[in-house]
Structures are given as C-alpha cells and as structure tokens.
Design a protein around this motif. Structure first.
Motif, PDB file in Angstrom:
ATOM      1  N   THR A 116     -59.701  47.775   7.820  1.00  0.00           N
ATOM      2  CA  THR A 116     -60.224  49.146   7.808  1.00  0.00           C
ATOM      3  C   THR A 116     -59.108  50.185   7.669  1.00  0.00           C
ATOM      4  O   THR A 116     -58.115  50.147   8.400  1.00  0.00           O
TER       5      THR A 116
ATOM      6  N   GLN B 101     -61.677  55.329   6.324  1.00  0.00           N
ATOM      7  CA  GLN B 101     -62.942  54.650   6.593  1.00  0.00           C
ATOM      8  C   GLN B 101     -63.342  54.768   8.053  1.00  0.00           C
ATOM      9  O   GLN B 101     -64.503  55.030   8.376  1.00  0.00           O
ATOM     10  N   TYR B 102     -62.374  54.571   8.938  1.00  0.00           N
ATOM     11  CA  TYR B 102     -62.671  54.623  10.372  1.00  0.00           C
ATOM     12  C   TYR B 102     -63.122  56.015  10.793  1.00  0.00           C
ATOM     13  O   TYR B 102     -64.164  56.172  11.452  1.00  0.00           O
TER      14      TYR B 102
END
Length: 283
Positions: A271, A275-276
C-alpha cells in the motif's frame, strides 16, 4: 487457539479480522473497549499490568501475539514496559505457550539511545531465555501517525513535522502490517525469526504534505517544528516528561539514520501513502 493481545488497537483488531476471515480460532484480549468483532471471536478482558488476569487470558492458547503498548500519560514508560514483559513471561510459562509473535519495530537491533524503539528491543530480548518459538515483526513508521495532524491540516492547511522537510523515511500501512502478521500466525512453522517490513517507497514530510494537498484539493503548508520546541510541543499535546523524552530520542535517532532495517531483504508491503490516506479520508 490464537490469542491476540491489544486486540482493540489498529493492528491487533485487523489481525483478528484477518484470522477470522480464514476460519482460524481467535481469542481477542482487550482491556475494556470492544471493537465489535464477529461473533466467532472469543473475547476476554485483561489489564497487562495484572499478571493474574493476563495468565487467565492466555489459558488454552498455543500462539500469542504480543506488543508493547505506548501510553502518552505514563510517568515511567520504560519501567512499565519491563513490567508488562515480565507479566507476559509469567503468563506464557504458566500456560505452556509454545509460540509468540511480537510486534517490534525497525531499529530494535540497535543498542543506542533510541527512545520508543528501545521498548521493542526490550520485547525481543525479553524472551531470549525461553525455549519457545519466537517471531518478531519489525514494521517501519506507520502512515497512520500522520492522521494525528488531520484536524490541523483540514482547518489550517498546515502539516507539522518533527523531521527535516526532505528526509525520506521508511513508512508503511498498519493494515498491511496486520495482514502480514496474520499470515505469520497462520503459518505453523517451527522456527524463530525476525521480519522487517517497509512500504513500497520512502517518503519525506514534504511528500506527505503534497499527498494531503492532492487528496483534500487544497494547499497544505509543511511546518517543521524546531528541535528546541519539541518538548514544549509534545507536552502541550498531553505527553508526560517520560513519554516526551522517549519520543524526542526516537525522533533524533531516525534523523541520525540509526533507526534503519538490520538486513537488506526487508519485506516490501504494497500500500502506498496515497492509497492509505485516500481510503481513510473517504470514511
């Protein structure tokens, strides 16, 4: 039985969910707050400072996940860490636990003044005399640490940082860490090992600010906190003198490039920071 201590935390709760999704037996040990687990999860409460409660919580287990909780209000964070480790050992011995999986952190191999990282070193070394399988997971800096500044970022368009603006640091998603740990727990090997975890790339504080800017569609100004203001800033956020000193030492150790992986073959988690943060901001 797989026993997960600290099961109400971000890593522990996701380990529980991951194990349940694979139909593995799980007992979640919490202090008070129930994260709302699936009905398949057995739940017990225990204070890690209470050896009797902890011993009861580990009854019937074969694998136990351990961690060293960080309490900002502690007046003796290192002393309390040692007390918890002693209680772990007592409970593990009393129940004949054969396997421990410990949440450590990158830099735990270093013998130096590393602040909070020292707590992970203590955890790893605390079980050296036990003839059991020992696996330690060393993740890098959590992306989630930046969410502590989210209100300031959203209201004022400012991201404080204790790091130099362009210092690139290994970072990873705590959800990825939990998924990796669940796989380790599920894999019943008979070996002791250490796994170091990093994200797909290193990030600087400047890159974190730029990522917030993209996701919030607003300019986010990076605001480095001068070293002479570190203690004051942490104290104003509710940290005690003990926990402040440890955070200051850890931050300096990161800046001095002391808190780094021990081996060149660290596991790369998938990740990205974007994205996180995107997923967290959409919730």
């Amino acid at each position: 039985m797989n026993i997960i201590l600290g099961a109400s935390g971000q890593v522990g709760s996701n380990i529980v969910k991951e194990l349940i999704s694979h139909n593995l037996p799980v007992r979640a040990v919490i202090r008070s707050r129930n994260p709302g687990f699936d009905s398949q999860v057995e739940i017990r409460t225990a204070d890690l400072f209470n050896p009797e409660q902890l011993t009861d919580a580990l009854e019937g287990g074969n694998t136990v996940f351990l961690l060293t909780p960080e309490d900002p209000a502690s007046n003796d964070i290192i002393g309390e860490t040692q007390q918890i480790i002693n209680n772990y050992k007592q409970a593990i011995h009393a129940n004949g636990i054969k396997r421990v999986v410990g949440l450590s952190c990158i830099g735990a191999h270093v013998e130096a003044n590393t602040g909070n990282v020292l707590m992970s070193r203590m955890l790893e070394q605390g079980f050296a005399d036990l003839d059991i399988e020992k696996i330690f997971i060393r993740p890098s800096y959590y992306f989630s640490n930046w969410l502590g500044f989210l209100e300031t970022v959203e209201q004022y368009g400012v991201l404080p940082t204790f790091f130099p603006e362009d210092l690139e640091v290994d970072m990873n998603s705590p959800i990825d860490v939990a998924t990796f740990i669940a796989k380790v727990i599920a894999h019943k090997s008979r070996s002791s090992d250490v796994f170091e975890l990093v994200g797909p790339q290193k990030y600087s504080s400047r890159q974190v600010a730029e990522t917030f800017s993209k996701l919030l569609d607003k300019h986010v100004e990076l605001q480095p906190v001068p070293k002479e203001k570190w203690n004051e800033t942490l104290a104003s956020a509710g940290f005690t003198a003990s926990t402040t000193a440890n955070l200051v030492d850890m931050t300096q150790a990161v800046i001095d490039d002391i808190v780094v992986p021990e081996n060149p073959d660290a596991v790369c988690l998938p990740t990205t920071l974007y994205q996180y943060l995107k997923e967290k901001l959409e919730k």
